[in-house]
Design a protein around this motif. Structure first.
Motif, PDB file in Angstrom:
ATOM      1  N   PRO A 168       0.818  -1.213   0.000  1.00  0.00           N
ATOM      2  CA  PRO A 168       0.000   0.000   0.000  1.00  0.00           C
ATOM      3  C   PRO A 168       0.850   1.262   0.000  1.00  0.00           C
ATOM      4  CG  PRO A 168       0.118  -0.899   2.213  1.00  0.00           C
ATOM      5  CD  PRO A 168       0.926  -1.822   1.336  1.00  0.00           C
ATOM      6  N   GLN A 169       0.482   2.200  -0.848  1.00  0.00           N
ATOM      7  CA  GLN A 169       1.082   3.525  -0.896  1.00  0.00           C
ATOM      8  C   GLN A 169      -0.027   4.575  -0.919  1.00  0.00           C
ATOM      9  OE1 GLN A 169       3.727   3.630  -4.305  1.00  0.00           O
ATOM     10  NE2 GLN A 169       5.065   2.027  -3.481  1.00  0.00           N
ATOM     11  N   GLU A 170       0.338   5.855  -0.832  1.00  0.00           N
ATOM     12  CA  GLU A 170      -0.654   6.915  -0.712  1.00  0.00           C
ATOM     13  C   GLU A 170      -0.554   7.983  -1.807  1.00  0.00           C
ATOM     14  OE1 GLU A 170       0.007   8.888   3.033  1.00  0.00           O
ATOM     15  OE2 GLU A 170       2.055   9.451   2.509  1.00  0.00           O
ATOM     16  N   GLY A 171       0.295   7.729  -2.808  1.00  0.00           N
ATOM     17  CA  GLY A 171       0.640   8.779  -3.755  1.00  0.00           C
ATOM     18  C   GLY A 171      -0.516   9.395  -4.520  1.00  0.00           C
ATOM     19  N   PHE A 172      -1.569   8.608  -4.814  1.00  0.00           N
ATOM     20  CA  PHE A 172      -2.646   9.120  -5.651  1.00  0.00           C
ATOM     21  C   PHE A 172      -3.788   9.751  -4.853  1.00  0.00           C
ATOM     22  CE2 PHE A 172      -1.710   6.183  -9.518  1.00  0.00           C
ATOM     23  CZ  PHE A 172      -0.525   6.861  -9.707  1.00  0.00           C
ATOM     24  N   ILE A 173      -3.604   9.840  -3.528  1.00  0.00           N
ATOM     25  CA  ILE A 173      -4.600  10.524  -2.710  1.00  0.00           C
ATOM     26  C   ILE A 173      -3.964  11.649  -1.886  1.00  0.00           C
ATOM     27  CG2 ILE A 173      -4.515   9.141  -0.585  1.00  0.00           C
ATOM     28  CD1 ILE A 173      -7.646   9.010  -0.815  1.00  0.00           C
ATOM     29  N   ARG A 174      -2.651  11.821  -2.055  1.00  0.00           N
ATOM     30  CA  ARG A 174      -1.926  12.862  -1.333  1.00  0.00           C
ATOM     31  C   ARG A 174      -2.228  14.247  -1.912  1.00  0.00           C
ATOM     32  NH1 ARG A 174       2.933  11.994   1.467  1.00  0.00           N
ATOM     33  NH2 ARG A 174       3.011  14.283   1.549  1.00  0.00           N
ATOM     34  N   SER A 175      -2.219  15.245  -1.034  1.00  0.00           N
ATOM     35  CA  SER A 175      -2.334  16.645  -1.442  1.00  0.00           C
ATOM     36  C   SER A 175      -1.120  17.404  -0.944  1.00  0.00           C
ATOM     37  CB  SER A 175      -3.609  17.269  -0.872  1.00  0.00           C
ATOM     38  OG  SER A 175      -4.759  16.597  -1.345  1.00  0.00           O
ATOM     39  N   ASP A 176      -0.781  18.488  -1.629  1.00  0.00           N
ATOM     40  CA  ASP A 176       0.330  19.310  -1.177  1.00  0.00           C
ATOM     41  C   ASP A 176      -0.136  20.265  -0.073  1.00  0.00           C
ATOM     42  OD1 ASP A 176      -0.996  21.444  -2.392  1.00  0.00           O
ATOM     43  OD2 ASP A 176       0.296  21.448  -4.158  1.00  0.00           O
ATOM     44  N   LYS A 177       0.740  21.139   0.380  1.00  0.00           N
ATOM     45  CA  LYS A 177       0.400  22.021   1.503  1.00  0.00           C
ATOM     46  C   LYS A 177      -0.689  23.028   1.153  1.00  0.00           C
ATOM     47  CE  LYS A 177       4.240  25.196   0.524  1.00  0.00           C
ATOM     48  NZ  LYS A 177       5.483  25.801   1.090  1.00  0.00           N
ATOM     49  N   HIS A 178      -0.994  23.163  -0.140  1.00  0.00           N
ATOM     50  CA  HIS A 178      -2.062  24.063  -0.565  1.00  0.00           C
ATOM     51  C   HIS A 178      -3.378  23.322  -0.805  1.00  0.00           C
ATOM     52  CE1 HIS A 178       0.999  27.137  -0.960  1.00  0.00           C
ATOM     53  NE2 HIS A 178       1.681  26.362  -1.783  1.00  0.00           N
ATOM     54  N   GLY A 179      -3.361  22.000  -0.536  1.00  0.00           N
ATOM     55  CA  GLY A 179      -4.571  21.210  -0.719  1.00  0.00           C
ATOM     56  C   GLY A 179      -4.798  20.727  -2.136  1.00  0.00           C
ATOM     57  N   LYS A 180      -3.793  20.884  -2.995  1.00  0.00           N
ATOM     58  CA  LYS A 180      -3.921  20.447  -4.379  1.00  0.00           C
ATOM     59  C   LYS A 180      -3.294  19.056  -4.552  1.00  0.00           C
ATOM     60  CE  LYS A 180      -3.814  25.134  -6.284  1.00  0.00           C
ATOM     61  NZ  LYS A 180      -3.127  26.068  -7.225  1.00  0.00           N
ATOM     62  N   PRO A 181      -3.840  18.238  -5.471  1.00  0.00           N
ATOM     63  CA  PRO A 181      -3.298  16.894  -5.680  1.00  0.00           C
ATOM     64  C   PRO A 181      -1.821  16.925  -6.062  1.00  0.00           C
ATOM     65  CG  PRO A 181      -5.407  17.126  -6.784  1.00  0.00           C
ATOM     66  CD  PRO A 181      -5.026  18.504  -6.315  1.00  0.00           C
ATOM     67  N   VAL A 182      -1.076  15.968  -5.537  1.00  0.00           N
ATOM     68  CA  VAL A 182       0.305  15.774  -5.962  1.00  0.00           C
ATOM     69  C   VAL A 182       0.268  14.966  -7.254  1.00  0.00           C
ATOM     70  CG1 VAL A 182       2.533  14.765  -5.369  1.00  0.00           C
ATOM     71  CG2 VAL A 182       1.130  15.831  -3.589  1.00  0.00           C
ATOM     72  N   VAL A 183       0.685  15.562  -8.359  1.00  0.00           N
ATOM     73  CA  VAL A 183       0.520  14.947  -9.675  1.00  0.00           C
ATOM     74  C   VAL A 183       1.778  14.176 -10.068  1.00  0.00           C
ATOM     75  CG1 VAL A 183       0.009  15.365 -12.115  1.00  0.00           C
ATOM     76  CG2 VAL A 183      -1.039  16.812 -10.350  1.00  0.00           C
ATOM     77  N   PRO A 184       1.649  12.873 -10.361  1.00  0.00           N
ATOM     78  CA  PRO A 184       2.814  12.065 -10.777  1.00  0.00           C
ATOM     79  C   PRO A 184       3.138  12.286 -12.250  1.00  0.00           C
ATOM     80  CG  PRO A 184       0.860  10.708 -10.763  1.00  0.00           C
ATOM     81  CD  PRO A 184       0.430  12.070 -10.273  1.00  0.00           C
ATOM     82  N   GLN A 185       4.134  11.535 -12.750  1.00  0.00           N
ATOM     83  CA  GLN A 185       4.486  11.620 -14.172  1.00  0.00           C
ATOM     84  C   GLN A 185       3.282  11.261 -15.039  1.00  0.00           C
ATOM     85  OE1 GLN A 185       6.112   9.656 -11.832  1.00  0.00           O
ATOM     86  NE2 GLN A 185       8.263   9.383 -12.429  1.00  0.00           N
ATOM     87  N   LYS A 186       3.248  11.846 -16.228  1.00  0.00           N
ATOM     88  CA  LYS A 186       2.107  11.677 -17.133  1.00  0.00           C
ATOM     89  C   LYS A 186       1.835  10.214 -17.447  1.00  0.00           C
ATOM     90  CE  LYS A 186       0.363  13.082 -21.668  1.00  0.00           C
ATOM     91  NZ  LYS A 186       0.661  13.846 -22.913  1.00  0.00           N
ATOM     92  N   TRP A 187       2.903   9.430 -17.657  1.00  0.00           N
ATOM     93  CA  TRP A 187       2.703   8.041 -18.084  1.00  0.00           C
ATOM     94  C   TRP A 187       2.061   7.192 -16.990  1.00  0.00           C
ATOM     95  CZ3 TRP A 187       5.174   3.950 -15.623  1.00  0.00           C
ATOM     96  CH2 TRP A 187       6.267   4.265 -14.824  1.00  0.00           C
ATOM     97  N   ARG A 188       2.193   7.605 -15.728  1.00  0.00           N
ATOM     98  CA  ARG A 188       1.557   6.869 -14.637  1.00  0.00           C
ATOM     99  C   ARG A 188       0.054   7.127 -14.568  1.00  0.00           C
ATOM    100  NH1 ARG A 188       5.298   4.565 -11.160  1.00  0.00           N
ATOM    101  NH2 ARG A 188       7.398   5.439 -11.209  1.00  0.00           N
ATOM    102  N   LEU A 189      -0.428   8.073 -15.338  1.00  0.00           N
ATOM    103  CA  LEU A 189      -1.845   8.435 -15.307  1.00  0.00           C
ATOM    104  C   LEU A 189      -2.591   7.883 -16.514  1.00  0.00           C
ATOM    105  CD1 LEU A 189      -1.559  12.119 -14.043  1.00  0.00           C
ATOM    106  CD2 LEU A 189      -2.101  10.066 -12.730  1.00  0.00           C
ATOM    107  N   GLU A 190      -2.014   6.878 -17.152  1.00  0.00           N
ATOM    108  CA  GLU A 190      -2.650   6.228 -18.303  1.00  0.00           C
ATOM    109  C   GLU A 190      -2.643   4.726 -18.098  1.00  0.00           C
ATOM    110  OE1 GLU A 190      -0.366   7.493 -21.649  1.00  0.00           O
ATOM    111  OE2 GLU A 190      -0.970   9.601 -21.494  1.00  0.00           O
ATOM    112  N   ASP A 191      -3.785   4.088 -18.238  1.00  0.00           N
ATOM    113  CA  ASP A 191      -3.903   2.634 -18.118  1.00  0.00           C
ATOM    114  C   ASP A 191      -4.035   1.998 -19.487  1.00  0.00           C
ATOM    115  OD1 ASP A 191      -3.671   2.502 -15.397  1.00  0.00           O
ATOM    116  OD2 ASP A 191      -5.823   2.365 -14.995  1.00  0.00           O
ATOM    117  N   GLY A 192      -3.393   0.835 -19.652  1.00  0.00           N
ATOM    118  CA  GLY A 192      -3.496   0.089 -20.898  1.00  0.00           C
ATOM    119  C   GLY A 192      -4.220  -1.230 -20.670  1.00  0.00           C
ATOM    120  N   VAL A 193      -3.806  -2.263 -21.398  1.00  0.00           N
ATOM    121  CA  VAL A 193      -4.395  -3.599 -21.244  1.00  0.00           C
ATOM    122  C   VAL A 193      -4.315  -4.033 -19.787  1.00  0.00           C
ATOM    123  CG1 VAL A 193      -4.193  -6.028 -21.911  1.00  0.00           C
ATOM    124  CG2 VAL A 193      -3.832  -4.225 -23.608  1.00  0.00           C
ATOM    125  N   ILE A 194      -3.178  -3.764 -19.185  1.00  0.00           N
ATOM    126  CA  ILE A 194      -2.977  -3.988 -17.757  1.00  0.00           C
ATOM    127  C   ILE A 194      -2.843  -2.625 -17.097  1.00  0.00           C
ATOM    128  CG2 ILE A 194      -1.463  -4.980 -15.996  1.00  0.00           C
ATOM    129  CD1 ILE A 194      -0.534  -7.002 -18.113  1.00  0.00           C
TER     130      ILE A 194
END
Length: 379
Positions: free
Chosen positions: A167-193
């Motif tokens: 378990p990790q928390e990266g996709f529900i974390r917010s920064d000190k301003h309350g905005k989502p912490v955005v990962p690299q673009k390729w991690r935000l795309e799903d393919g066959v898997i």
């Protein structure tokens, strides 16, 4: 001193720029392993990052390239191996191109994004008699290797059940301003898997593969999108059936608030159980069916693997960690590469290639099909 004078394997990196966490980890592990040196690279498509990385890694400007094509053209006869550290969705094409040019490859997990991509890689490997290792650095922890020895020598008895999680928390974390912490673009795309399975799930699969040598047979799974990024899967729960009557509960997630990287594995056998937690990696917790419980570390007098000199960079009580685990894995890769260069054969001990990656892709394609159908699927 010229590169030939060092006696180390000459490495080129593709990807792994100084703005990349995995690049920094591999750079440190390569140096720590003592068997490789980085002499060339195409570290980033961003020219400034590419140049800055070459400087940081002490790579000559003349061997810092703007593309993989250019690197291959100029370095094909000068290097021993290329480490591929680019986003997962372009691994397959780059690995195939390198193998077709007769260059041995070390690829960061996941090797590819689908069963078909791994099959395509295997075809080229066979045709060219190529060399390929995929890195799963968690398998390099000394206590994991001690646990493998214990299981192989029947210390836990026949394995019946596994509980394993990341378990990790990266996709529900917010920064000190309350905005989502955005990962690299390729991690935000799903393919066959889904990318979550390629990023986290493959580690858990390889733990089971490495420690038990059992094969997955069937899975029922449920996935969700809970965090900030609704277009991707960010939480997966699985029940798995393996060969030899072994069952497993597997959970991996990026919406588990409070977990930086909460990897935990628990193995239950007919004689006892073992637990390992990545945040305290120097300790194995062992329990026996007679009620006895104990902890094991590198200083115990009845250990067989974790106290070997190659795992003891400093005395017990000073924990070996994430980078050391990578370096241990690179040590094993160096041994495999030496055999390959001498005999042309891929002989692995403690490291893995396309065959295990293919099993993983089949498993996680079955996981995704199960999530969609909400039913059991064979692997």
């Amino acid at each position: 001193m010229s590169p030939k004078d060092t006696g180390k394997y000459k490495v080129a990196l593709v990807g792994g720029g100084i703005n990349s966490a995995v690049g920094s980890a591999h750079y440190s592990a390569i140096n720590l392993s003592g068997s490789f040196e980085i002499v060339a690279g195409n570290f980033s498509q961003d020219r400034k990052i590419n140049a800055a990385t070459a400087q940081a890694y002490s790579v000559s400007r003349s061997r810092n390239y703007c593309s993989l094509d250019e690197l291959i053209q100029n370095e094909k006869e000068c290097i021993d191996v290329v480490v591929v550290l680019t986003p997962t969705n372009i691994h397959a094409s780059q690995v195939i191109q390198l193998i077709e040019n007769g260059i041995p490859v070390i690829c960061e997990k996941a090797l590819a994004c689908s069963v078909q991509e791994v099959v395509d890689i295997q075809k080229v490997l066979k045709t060219k008699n190529g060399f390929l290792v995929v890195t799963y650095n968690y398998l390099g922890y000394p206590m994991i290797r001690e646990l493998k020895h214990m299981i192989a020598n029947d210390r836990l008895g026949k394995l019946r059940h596994i509980q394993i999680e990341m378990p990790q928390e990266g996709f529900i974390r917010s920064d000190k301003h309350g905005k989502p912490v955005v990962p690299q673009k390729w991690r935000l795309e799903d393919g066959v898997i889904p990318t979550l399975s390629l990023d986290l799930g493959v580690h858990l699969h390889m733990f089971i593969q490495y420690l038990t040598e059992e094969q997955p047979l069937a899975v029922v799974a449920r996935s969700e999108s809970i965090g900030h990024f609704s277009q991707i899967i960010d939480n997966v729960n699985c029940i798995l059936e393996y060969t030899n009557g072994l069952t497993c509960n597997m959970w991996y997630s990026k919406i588990a608030t409070g977990n930086r990287n909460g990897m935990k594995i628990r193995f239950y056998g007919e004689k006892g159980s073992a637990e390992w937690v990545q945040e305290i990696p120097e300790i194995l917790h062992i329990a026996c069916t007679n009620g006895k419980r104990c902890t094991i570390d590198r200083g115990c007098d009845d250990v067989h693997i974790c106290n070997q000199s190659r795992y003891t960079r400093f005395k017990v009580g000073h924990p070996a960690g994430f980078i050391e685990a990578y370096a241990n894995y690179y040590h094993d890769i160096a041994s495999a590469l030496a055999i390959y260069k001498k005999t042309g054969e891929m002989v692995f001990d403690n490291c893995f290639g396309a065959e295990e990656a293919l099993v993983g892709m089949k498993l996680f394609e079955a996981v995704e099909k199960s999530c969609i159908s909400r039913s059991w699927k064979t692997v």
